[in-house]
Structure formats: C-alpha cells, structure tokens
Design a protein around this motif. Structure first.
Motif, PDB file in Angstrom:
ATOM      1  N   VAL A   1      -3.034  10.308   0.455  1.00  0.00           N
ATOM      2  CA  VAL A   1      -2.789  11.636   1.111  1.00  0.00           C
ATOM      3  C   VAL A   1      -4.085  12.212   1.196  1.00  0.00           C
ATOM      4  N   GLN A   2      -5.213  12.136   0.528  1.00  0.00           N
ATOM      5  CA  GLN A   2      -6.377  12.718   0.415  1.00  0.00           C
ATOM      6  C   GLN A   2      -7.109  12.095   1.798  1.00  0.00           C
ATOM      7  N   GLU A   3      -7.150  10.725   1.861  1.00  0.00           N
ATOM      8  CA  GLU A   3      -7.613   9.828   2.861  1.00  0.00           C
ATOM      9  C   GLU A   3      -7.012  10.445   4.399  1.00  0.00           C
ATOM     10  N   GLU A   4      -5.739  10.801   4.394  1.00  0.00           N
ATOM     11  CA  GLU A   4      -4.969  11.127   5.491  1.00  0.00           C
ATOM     12  C   GLU A   4      -5.626  12.491   6.056  1.00  0.00           C
ATOM     13  N   VAL A   5      -5.663  13.457   4.880  1.00  0.00           N
ATOM     14  CA  VAL A   5      -6.197  14.508   5.260  1.00  0.00           C
ATOM     15  C   VAL A   5      -7.596  14.640   5.900  1.00  0.00           C
ATOM     16  N   GLU A   6      -8.468  13.690   5.289  1.00  0.00           N
ATOM     17  CA  GLU A   6      -9.979  13.843   5.695  1.00  0.00           C
ATOM     18  C   GLU A   6     -10.021  13.143   7.091  1.00  0.00           C
TER      19      GLU A   6
ATOM     20  N   SER B   1      -2.443  11.040  15.092  1.00  0.00           N
ATOM     21  CA  SER B   1      -2.300  12.396  15.130  1.00  0.00           C
ATOM     22  C   SER B   1      -1.058  12.727  16.127  1.00  0.00           C
ATOM     23  N   ASP B   2      -0.263  11.625  16.631  1.00  0.00           N
ATOM     24  CA  ASP B   2       1.055  12.030  17.427  1.00  0.00           C
ATOM     25  C   ASP B   2       2.163  11.803  16.822  1.00  0.00           C
ATOM     26  N   VAL B   3       2.176  11.171  15.645  1.00  0.00           N
ATOM     27  CA  VAL B   3       3.812  11.049  14.990  1.00  0.00           C
ATOM     28  C   VAL B   3       4.141  12.129  14.164  1.00  0.00           C
ATOM     29  N   VAL B   4       5.520  12.823  14.725  1.00  0.00           N
ATOM     30  CA  VAL B   4       5.931  13.967  13.786  1.00  0.00           C
ATOM     31  C   VAL B   4       7.407  13.579  13.425  1.00  0.00           C
ATOM     32  N   PHE B   5       8.029  12.514  13.893  1.00  0.00           N
ATOM     33  CA  PHE B   5       9.343  12.114  13.456  1.00  0.00           C
ATOM     34  C   PHE B   5       9.329  10.584  13.049  1.00  0.00           C
TER      35      PHE B   5
ATOM     36  N   ARG C   1       1.321   5.820   5.156  1.00  0.00           N
ATOM     37  CA  ARG C   1       0.180   6.708   5.861  1.00  0.00           C
ATOM     38  C   ARG C   1       1.020   7.323   7.199  1.00  0.00           C
ATOM     39  N   TYR C   2       1.775   6.853   7.708  1.00  0.00           N
ATOM     40  CA  TYR C   2       2.522   7.355   8.778  1.00  0.00           C
ATOM     41  C   TYR C   2       3.546   8.466   8.664  1.00  0.00           C
ATOM     42  N   VAL C   3       4.070   8.110   7.479  1.00  0.00           N
ATOM     43  CA  VAL C   3       4.876   9.240   6.884  1.00  0.00           C
ATOM     44  C   VAL C   3       4.330  10.717   6.508  1.00  0.00           C
ATOM     45  N   ILE C   4       2.967  10.336   5.861  1.00  0.00           N
ATOM     46  CA  ILE C   4       2.175  11.623   5.575  1.00  0.00           C
ATOM     47  C   ILE C   4       1.608  12.192   6.895  1.00  0.00           C
ATOM     48  N   ASP C   5       1.124  11.230   7.786  1.00  0.00           N
ATOM     49  CA  ASP C   5       0.746  11.873   9.110  1.00  0.00           C
ATOM     50  C   ASP C   5       2.106  12.865   9.771  1.00  0.00           C
ATOM     51  N   THR C   6       3.128  12.483   9.569  1.00  0.00           N
ATOM     52  CA  THR C   6       4.324  13.247  10.164  1.00  0.00           C
ATOM     53  C   THR C   6       4.069  14.764   9.578  1.00  0.00           C
TER      54      THR C   6
ATOM     55  N   TYR D   1      -0.568  17.226  -3.412  1.00  0.00           N
ATOM     56  CA  TYR D   1       0.601  16.624  -4.309  1.00  0.00           C
ATOM     57  C   TYR D   1       1.989  16.779  -3.920  1.00  0.00           C
ATOM     58  N   LEU D   2       2.353  17.828  -3.065  1.00  0.00           N
ATOM     59  CA  LEU D   2       3.518  17.771  -2.649  1.00  0.00           C
ATOM     60  C   LEU D   2       3.708  16.856  -1.545  1.00  0.00           C
ATOM     61  N   ILE D   3       2.693  16.474  -0.744  1.00  0.00           N
ATOM     62  CA  ILE D   3       3.182  15.524   0.338  1.00  0.00           C
ATOM     63  C   ILE D   3       3.032  14.139  -0.238  1.00  0.00           C
ATOM     64  N   GLY D   4       2.289  13.969  -1.474  1.00  0.00           N
ATOM     65  CA  GLY D   4       2.489  12.678  -2.231  1.00  0.00           C
ATOM     66  C   GLY D   4       3.629  12.519  -2.846  1.00  0.00           C
ATOM     67  N   GLN D   5       4.566  13.690  -3.271  1.00  0.00           N
ATOM     68  CA  GLN D   5       5.627  13.516  -3.658  1.00  0.00           C
ATOM     69  C   GLN D   5       6.863  13.308  -2.523  1.00  0.00           C
ATOM     70  N   VAL D   6       6.662  13.627  -1.398  1.00  0.00           N
ATOM     71  CA  VAL D   6       7.447  13.542  -0.396  1.00  0.00           C
ATOM     72  C   VAL D   6       7.240  12.082   0.266  1.00  0.00           C
ATOM     73  N   ALA D   7       6.036  11.549   0.185  1.00  0.00           N
ATOM     74  CA  ALA D   7       5.799  10.397   0.781  1.00  0.00           C
ATOM     75  C   ALA D   7       6.170   8.971  -0.201  1.00  0.00           C
ATOM     76  N   THR D   8       6.253   9.708  -1.412  1.00  0.00           N
ATOM     77  CA  THR D   8       6.699   8.578  -2.546  1.00  0.00           C
ATOM     78  C   THR D   8       8.150   8.379  -2.398  1.00  0.00           C
ATOM     79  N   ALA D   9       8.877   9.767  -2.158  1.00  0.00           N
ATOM     80  CA  ALA D   9      10.368   9.483  -2.155  1.00  0.00           C
ATOM     81  C   ALA D   9      10.746   9.019  -0.721  1.00  0.00           C
ATOM     82  N   GLU D  10      10.058   9.201   0.379  1.00  0.00           N
ATOM     83  CA  GLU D  10      10.348   8.777   1.766  1.00  0.00           C
ATOM     84  C   GLU D  10       9.860   7.272   1.965  1.00  0.00           C
TER      85      GLU D  10
END
Length: 127
Positions: free
Chosen positions: A87-92, A97-101, A43-48, A24-33
């Motif tokens: 988010v759930q799909e990205e978790v699974e 697996s490289d992006v962090v910024f 998906r890439y924002v979630i992956d970061t 849920y928290l990741i979903g909030q951040v991804a929605t805002a960002e």
C-alpha cells in the motif's frame, strides 16, 4: 489521459494526503478483496481506491471511498506487514492511475476495460 486531467490528478495527489490510518484501512480492504490474488492484482485493487480518492466522481477520502454502498467488502481483516508495504509503495508511486472498478464477473457495463489479473477484471471511467 489528457494533459489537463493529468495535471489535475497530480495536484489532487499532492493536496490529498494519505495518512497512516488510510494506509491501514486500504491494507484491510486489499487483504479482504485480493489477499488470495498475486501482488500485481493486489496493487491494482489498491489503485482503485487511490484513484477514486483522486477523481471528482467519487468521495475525496479513503474512508468514504471504501465505505461507499455496494463498492468494497465490509470485511476488515488485519493486513500483513507485506500488504501494508505494498500500500505504501502504491501511495508513493502508483502502478496504474486509470483503474477505478474491479469485479470477478467481467468488466462493468459502461466502463473502459483495462486488464484482467487472475480473478479480477479491472476497468476505468469512459472518457
């Protein structure tokens, strides 16, 4: 990514469970960002976030990653059901697996450029 780093990443993913509160928290951040970006950009924002949790250079949990100073927005809008599903799909099965910024103004200095998706430039750690 070298084999030993990949193995360490896999073990971290297995050993650091992502809870429903984290999703849920990741979903909030991804929605805002990235709520106004395409699904790939979301998906890439979630992956970061997920990739930072898995790396030694960052906090080892979602809450501390997204609340690190000057990293992600502090806005926490309600995520849509579609965003939570992404988010759930990205978790699974993580797309990248490289992006962090990421940022809008181009690639961060001292990082490894990965790709630009709509308004965001994504990069990883230099090896």
């Amino acid at each position: 990514m070298r084999k030993i780093e990949l193995l360490a990443l896999v073990l971290t993913i297995i050993l650091v469970p992502i809870t429903q509160d984290d999703i849920y928290l990741i979903g909030q951040v991804a929605t805002a960002e990235a709520g106004n970006q395409c699904i790939l950009g979301q998906r890439y924002v979630i992956d970061t976030i997920l990739n930072r949790v898995d790396r030694d250079k960052f906090p080892d949990n979602v809450y501390d990653v997204v609340n690190s100073p000057n990293q992600y927005t502090k806005a926490r809008p309600k995520p849509s059901d579609d965003m939570l599903k992404i988010v759930q799909e990205e978790v699974e099965d993580r797309l990248n697996s490289d992006v962090v910024f990421f940022q809008r103004a181009g690639y961060f200095d001292g990082t490894e450029p990965v790709t630009k998706i709509q308004d965001h430039y994504f990069s990883g750690l230099l090896e």
